[in-house]
Enzyme design. Structure first.
Site, PDB file in Angstrom:
ATOM      1  N   ALA A  63       0.832  -1.199   0.000  1.00 49.73           N
ATOM      2  CA  ALA A  63       0.000   0.000   0.000  1.00 49.73           C
ATOM      3  C   ALA A  63       0.866   1.248   0.000  1.00 49.73           C
ATOM      4  O   ALA A  63       2.048   1.211   0.343  1.00 49.73           O
ATOM      5  CB  ALA A  63      -0.919  -0.013   1.216  1.00 49.73           C
ATOM      6  N   GLY A 109       0.041  -5.248   0.915  1.00 51.56           N
ATOM      7  CA  GLY A 109      -1.119  -5.273   0.035  1.00 51.56           C
ATOM      8  C   GLY A 109      -0.829  -5.946  -1.290  1.00 51.56           C
ATOM      9  O   GLY A 109      -1.722  -6.524  -1.914  1.00 51.56           O
ATOM     10  N   GLU A 112      -1.224  -9.538  -0.571  1.00 52.55           N
ATOM     11  CA  GLU A 112      -2.660  -9.766  -0.379  1.00 52.55           C
ATOM     12  C   GLU A 112      -3.380  -9.856  -1.721  1.00 52.55           C
ATOM     13  O   GLU A 112      -4.315 -10.654  -1.875  1.00 52.55           O
ATOM     14  CB  GLU A 112      -3.259  -8.653   0.487  1.00 52.55           C
ATOM     15  CG  GLU A 112      -2.835  -8.747   1.950  1.00 52.55           C
ATOM     16  CD  GLU A 112      -3.321  -7.592   2.790  1.00 52.55           C
ATOM     17  OE1 GLU A 112      -3.891  -7.824   3.859  1.00 52.55           O
ATOM     18  OE2 GLU A 112      -3.108  -6.418   2.370  1.00 52.55           O
ATOM     19  N   GLU A 132       3.418  -5.509   7.607  1.00 51.93           N
ATOM     20  CA  GLU A 132       2.649  -4.431   8.226  1.00 51.93           C
ATOM     21  C   GLU A 132       2.971  -4.244   9.704  1.00 51.93           C
ATOM     22  O   GLU A 132       2.882  -3.133  10.231  1.00 51.93           O
ATOM     23  CB  GLU A 132       1.146  -4.700   8.053  1.00 51.93           C
ATOM     24  CG  GLU A 132       0.627  -4.545   6.622  1.00 51.93           C
ATOM     25  CD  GLU A 132       0.713  -5.813   5.805  1.00 51.93           C
ATOM     26  OE1 GLU A 132       0.092  -5.851   4.725  1.00 51.93           O
ATOM     27  OE2 GLU A 132       1.411  -6.772   6.223  1.00 51.93           O
TER      28      GLU A 132
END
Length: 260
Positions: A63, A109, A112, A132
């Site tokens: 992200a 992300g 993910e 994270e």
């Protein structure tokens, strides 16, 4: 075609291509564009299988931390209803075989996103992970849930608690990725896997994916009921008639499906 994410269709295969230099960071615009192209890939009849690809150097490094660093809990809760979690759910729910073709880094992300696919192909030198925790947060778009279902809770906790980068060979050994090829061959390998479904029975493939995915969320008894319902529904399709007639007349593996 968005500014950073596009859907390229060729020979029945749709490629969701991320192109936001340098690291394909997933900001709000990228998230919106992933959502849009995932929905398009799901709906288009000329797309029979999907590759998610970040390019020759990097899949997606995660992200956009600069964008989210000063947001409040309320702002993040509102954002996630239409942000990365929603975008990745749209990819996961594409009713067609999907494969992530990963090079360089697939982190946070980015990994993910790879977890939403049915298969993950890694280029040599790939590093994956959920770092994270090093930012004082946890994965928030499926990392704790999809990873644990993929590799089991103990391995998922090690990866999420530590935030460490996992190299391709270890990732293969614990099931985070399914295949390793030379970095320059990642897209070609993903395409070879996807091509086997281009002329397949569309409704049966969608039913198989739905049965497995939905079955993993429920107890065995409920999962078997889901499977039975989907199995019997396929007897309303033309491909079921074609497939069984071909088997009787010509043996297995020779049916020419229409997708109906």
């Amino acid at each position: 075609m968005g500014e950073f994410v596009g859907l390229e269709v060729d020979g029945g295969i749709g490629t969701i291509r991320l192109d936001r230099p340098k690291m394909n960071a997933l900001n709000s615009q990228v998230e919106r564009e992933i959502l849009e192209v995932a929905n398009e890939a799901a709906e288009r009849d000329d797309v029979r299988a999907v590759i998610v690809y970040g390019g020759e150097k990097v899949f997606a490094a995660g992200a956009d931390i600069k964008e989210m660093s000063e947001k409040s809990a309320t702002e993040m809760a509102s954002k996630e209803r239409s942000g990365l979690s929603a975008a990745l759910t749209a990819v996961a729910e594409i009713p067609k075989p999907t494969v992530a073709a990963m090079t360089g880094y697939a982190l946070g992300g980015g990994f993910e996103l790879a977890l939403t696919c049915d298969r993950r192909i890694a280029g040599e030198g790939l590093k994956v992970g959920q770092p994270e925790i090093l930012l004082g947060v946890i994965p928030g778009a499926g990392g704790t849930q999809r990873l644990a279902r993929l590799v089991g809770p103990s391995k998922a906790k090690d990866i999420v608690f530590s935030g460490r980068f996992v190299e391709a060979r270890e990732a293969l050994s614990i099931g985070m990725v399914d295949e390793i090829v030379a970095a320059e061959d990642v897209y070609a390998a993903a395409r070879r896997w996807a091509e086997q479904f281009v002329n397949g029975p569309v409704h049966a493939l969608a039913a198989a994916k739905r049965a497995i995915d939905e079955g993993l969320e429920v107890d065995l008894h409920t999962g078997l009921r889901i499977e039975t319902h989907l199995f019997t529904s396929l007897f309303a399709t033309e491909d079921q008639k074609i497939g069984m007639r071909s088997f009787i007349e010509n043996g297995p593996g020779k049916a020419e499906f229409t997708g109906n």
